[in-house]
Enzyme design. Structure first.
Site, PDB file in Angstrom:
ATOM      1  N   HIS A   1      -5.844  -6.282  -3.489  1.00 15.45           N
ATOM      2  CA  HIS A   1      -6.600  -6.391  -2.239  1.00 15.45           C
ATOM      3  C   HIS A   1      -6.751  -7.832  -1.772  1.00 15.45           C
ATOM      4  O   HIS A   1      -7.377  -8.077  -0.738  1.00 15.45           O
ATOM      5  CB  HIS A   1      -7.963  -5.698  -2.371  1.00 15.45           C
TER       6      HIS A   1
ATOM      7  N   ASP B   1     -14.572  -1.775  -4.885  1.00 15.97           N
ATOM      8  CA  ASP B   1     -14.329  -3.167  -5.300  1.00 15.97           C
ATOM      9  C   ASP B   1     -15.506  -3.659  -6.142  1.00 15.97           C
ATOM     10  O   ASP B   1     -15.328  -4.221  -7.226  1.00 15.97           O
ATOM     11  CB  ASP B   1     -14.181  -4.088  -4.076  1.00 15.97           C
TER      12      ASP B   1
ATOM     13  N   TRP C   1     -10.208  -8.521   2.698  1.00 20.21           N
ATOM     14  CA  TRP C   1     -11.003  -8.845   1.510  1.00 20.21           C
ATOM     15  C   TRP C   1     -11.092 -10.352   1.271  1.00 20.21           C
ATOM     16  O   TRP C   1     -11.960 -10.823   0.561  1.00 20.21           O
ATOM     17  CB  TRP C   1     -10.391  -8.202   0.266  1.00 20.21           C
TER      18      TRP C   1
ATOM     19  N   ARG D   1       0.840  -1.215   0.000  1.00 17.84           N
ATOM     20  CA  ARG D   1       0.000   0.000   0.000  1.00 17.84           C
ATOM     21  C   ARG D   1       0.869   1.257   0.000  1.00 17.84           C
ATOM     22  O   ARG D   1       0.557   2.229  -0.700  1.00 17.84           O
ATOM     23  CB  ARG D   1      -0.939  -0.033   1.219  1.00 17.84           C
TER      24      ARG D   1
HETATM   25  C1  HEM Z   1      -9.134   0.903  -6.889  1.00 21.68           C
HETATM   26  C2  HEM Z   1      -9.061   1.842  -5.972  1.00 21.68           C
HETATM   27  C3  HEM Z   1      -8.605   1.570  -4.560  1.00 21.68           C
HETATM   28  C4  HEM Z   1      -9.238   1.959  -3.434  1.00 21.68           C
HETATM   29  C5  HEM Z   1     -10.500   2.824  -3.364  1.00 21.68           C
HETATM   30  C6  HEM Z   1      -8.503   1.414  -2.309  1.00 21.68           C
HETATM   31  C7  HEM Z   1      -8.845   1.586  -0.985  1.00 21.68           C
HETATM   32  C8  HEM Z   1      -8.230   0.981   0.078  1.00 21.68           C
HETATM   33  C9  HEM Z   1      -8.627   1.126   1.464  1.00 21.68           C
HETATM   34  C10 HEM Z   1      -9.781   1.973   1.963  1.00 21.68           C
HETATM   35  C11 HEM Z   1      -7.773   0.368   2.207  1.00 21.68           C
HETATM   36  C12 HEM Z   1      -7.785   0.191   3.715  1.00 21.68           C
HETATM   37  C13 HEM Z   1      -6.671   1.010   4.355  1.00 21.68           C
HETATM   38  C14 HEM Z   1      -6.617   0.838   5.855  1.00 21.68           C
HETATM   39  O1  HEM Z   1      -7.654   0.911   6.517  1.00 21.68           O
HETATM   40  O2  HEM Z   1      -5.487   0.651   6.372  1.00 21.68           O
HETATM   41  C15 HEM Z   1      -6.853  -0.265   1.299  1.00 21.68           C
HETATM   42  C16 HEM Z   1      -5.872  -1.138   1.683  1.00 21.68           C
HETATM   43  C17 HEM Z   1      -4.997  -1.728   0.819  1.00 21.68           C
HETATM   44  N1  HEM Z   1      -4.848  -1.437  -0.519  1.00 21.68           N
HETATM   45 FE1  HEM Z   1      -6.159  -0.398  -1.653  1.00 21.68          FE
HETATM   46  N2  HEM Z   1      -7.437   0.721  -2.776  1.00 21.68           N
HETATM   47  C18 HEM Z   1      -7.438   0.795  -4.143  1.00 21.68           C
HETATM   48  C19 HEM Z   1      -6.488   0.277  -4.998  1.00 21.68           C
HETATM   49  C20 HEM Z   1      -5.360  -0.396  -4.594  1.00 21.68           C
HETATM   50  C21 HEM Z   1      -4.252  -0.738  -5.460  1.00 21.68           C
HETATM   51  C22 HEM Z   1      -4.136  -0.339  -6.933  1.00 21.68           C
HETATM   52  C23 HEM Z   1      -3.351  -1.431  -4.698  1.00 21.68           C
HETATM   53  C24 HEM Z   1      -2.028  -2.019  -5.077  1.00 21.68           C
HETATM   54  C25 HEM Z   1      -1.652  -2.311  -6.307  1.00 21.68           C
HETATM   55  C26 HEM Z   1      -3.908  -1.519  -3.355  1.00 21.68           C
HETATM   56  C27 HEM Z   1      -3.329  -2.179  -2.298  1.00 21.68           C
HETATM   57  C28 HEM Z   1      -3.821  -2.200  -1.007  1.00 21.68           C
HETATM   58  C29 HEM Z   1      -3.298  -3.061   0.047  1.00 21.68           C
HETATM   59  C30 HEM Z   1      -2.219  -4.117  -0.091  1.00 21.68           C
HETATM   60  C31 HEM Z   1      -4.044  -2.758   1.209  1.00 21.68           C
HETATM   61  C32 HEM Z   1      -3.912  -3.412   2.583  1.00 21.68           C
HETATM   62  C33 HEM Z   1      -3.043  -2.591   3.499  1.00 21.68           C
HETATM   63  C34 HEM Z   1      -2.865  -3.195   4.866  1.00 21.68           C
HETATM   64  O3  HEM Z   1      -3.239  -4.337   5.122  1.00 21.68           O
HETATM   65  O4  HEM Z   1      -2.303  -2.492   5.732  1.00 21.68           O
HETATM   66  N3  HEM Z   1      -5.100  -0.853  -3.332  1.00 21.68           N
HETATM   67  N4  HEM Z   1      -7.145   0.127   0.012  1.00 21.68           N
END
Ligand code: HEM
Length: 237
Positions: free
Chosen positions: A150, A196, A166, A24
């Site tokens: 995700h 999503d 997820w 992230r």
């Molecule tokens: C499509 C639009 C996207 C939205 C709206 C979105 C939104 C989010 C949100 C709300 C979280 C939770 C953050 C938290 O509470 O710590 C999250 C976590 C995460 N996102 Fe996304 N995301 C998007 C795209 C992506 C992309 C493109 C990647 C990587 C290529 C990604 C990788 C991650 C990962 C790995 C986490 C988990 C982080 C953790 O466990 O600490 N996301 N995302």
């Protein structure tokens, strides 16, 4: 330098399974890119205020602090390269594909912090996602493929306001994200953001989701291509 960095990153992931938050961090650094103005991108400015303090970046100081000892051990690496290499090693460590990696991202100074509002809003659907991702240079396929990251990690109330993973194994990078969002009877313990479910809004995108849910190799192949592009945004600017 690359071997040493890969070794140190792998040791970190064995000790602390922080692969999701490093993925992230890397995406929030590079995803600030604007192709029109050639600003933002993978340039390490996410570690400076005000960018570090944007709501979208809540919690990412944890990832930066975990990577700091590696920067100290290998000072010649830029933060921008370290964050992106951290992400590709994390994905591989979690069972995902091997992603080709090139060094050469330059760290930009604090004055070059990206403006707020360049990252996607999880409460919105395709029109918003298209606006955000096309600014970086991605089409719908890029959105569908990259959302598959995700498979890793979870949301936390205190960081984004959302809660939960997820997939049932958030430390494994596979195609289960697509399988989960297609289920008509969703597992109540698993998270589904509006952004999503937006991947199912259009017939073409839905077809891709169905393909990736059924065929992990097809997902990995397309993921590698889109991730390399994401990790190099702004690199040549
Ligand atoms: C499509 C639009 C996207 C939205 C709206 C979105 C939104 C989010 C949100 C709300 C979280 C939770 C953050 C938290 O509470 O710590 C999250 C976590 C995460 N996102 Fe996304 N995301 C998007 C795209 C992506 C992309 C493109 C990647 C990587 C290529 C990604 C990788 C991650 C990962 C790995 C986490 C988990 C982080 C953790 O466990 O600490 N996301 N995302």
């Amino acid at each position: 330098m690359e071997d040493k960095l890969r070794h140190l990153l792998t040791e970190l992931y064995k000790e602390t399974p922080c692969m999701p938050i490093v993925v992230r961090l890397a995406w929030h650094d590079s995803g600030s890119y604007c192709a029109r103005t050639k600003t933002g991108g993978a340039n390490g400015t996410i570690r400076f205020s005000p960018e570090a303090d944007f709501g979208a970046n809540n919690g990412l100081g944890i990832a930066r602090n975990l990577l700091e000892p590696i920067k100290k051990a290998v000072p010649e690496v830029s933060y921008a390269d370290l964050y992106q290499l951290g992400s590709v090693v994390a994905i591989e460590f979690a069972g995902g594909p091997k992603i080709p990696f090139r060094f050469g991202r330059k760290d930009l100074p604090q004055e070059k912090c990206s403006p707020d509002g360049r990252l996607p809003d999880a409460t919105k659907r395709m029109p918003h996602l298209r606006e955000i991702f096309s600014r970086m240079g991605f089409d719908d396929k890029g959105i569908v493929v990259l959302s598959g990251a995700h498979a890793l990690g979870r949301a936390r109330k205190e960081r984004s306001g959302f809660d939960g993973p997820w997939t049932s194994d958030p430390l494994v990078f596979d195609n289960s994200y697509y399988q989960e969002i297609l289920k008509e009877d969703p597992d109540p313990k698993l998270l589904r953001l509006a952004s999503d479910m937006a991947l199912l809004d259009d017939a073409e995108n839905r077809k891709l989701v169905e393909l990736y849910a059924a065929d992990k190799d097809a997902f990995f192949k397309d993921y590698v291509e889109q991730h390399v592009k994401l990790s190099e945004l702004g690199m040549m600017a």
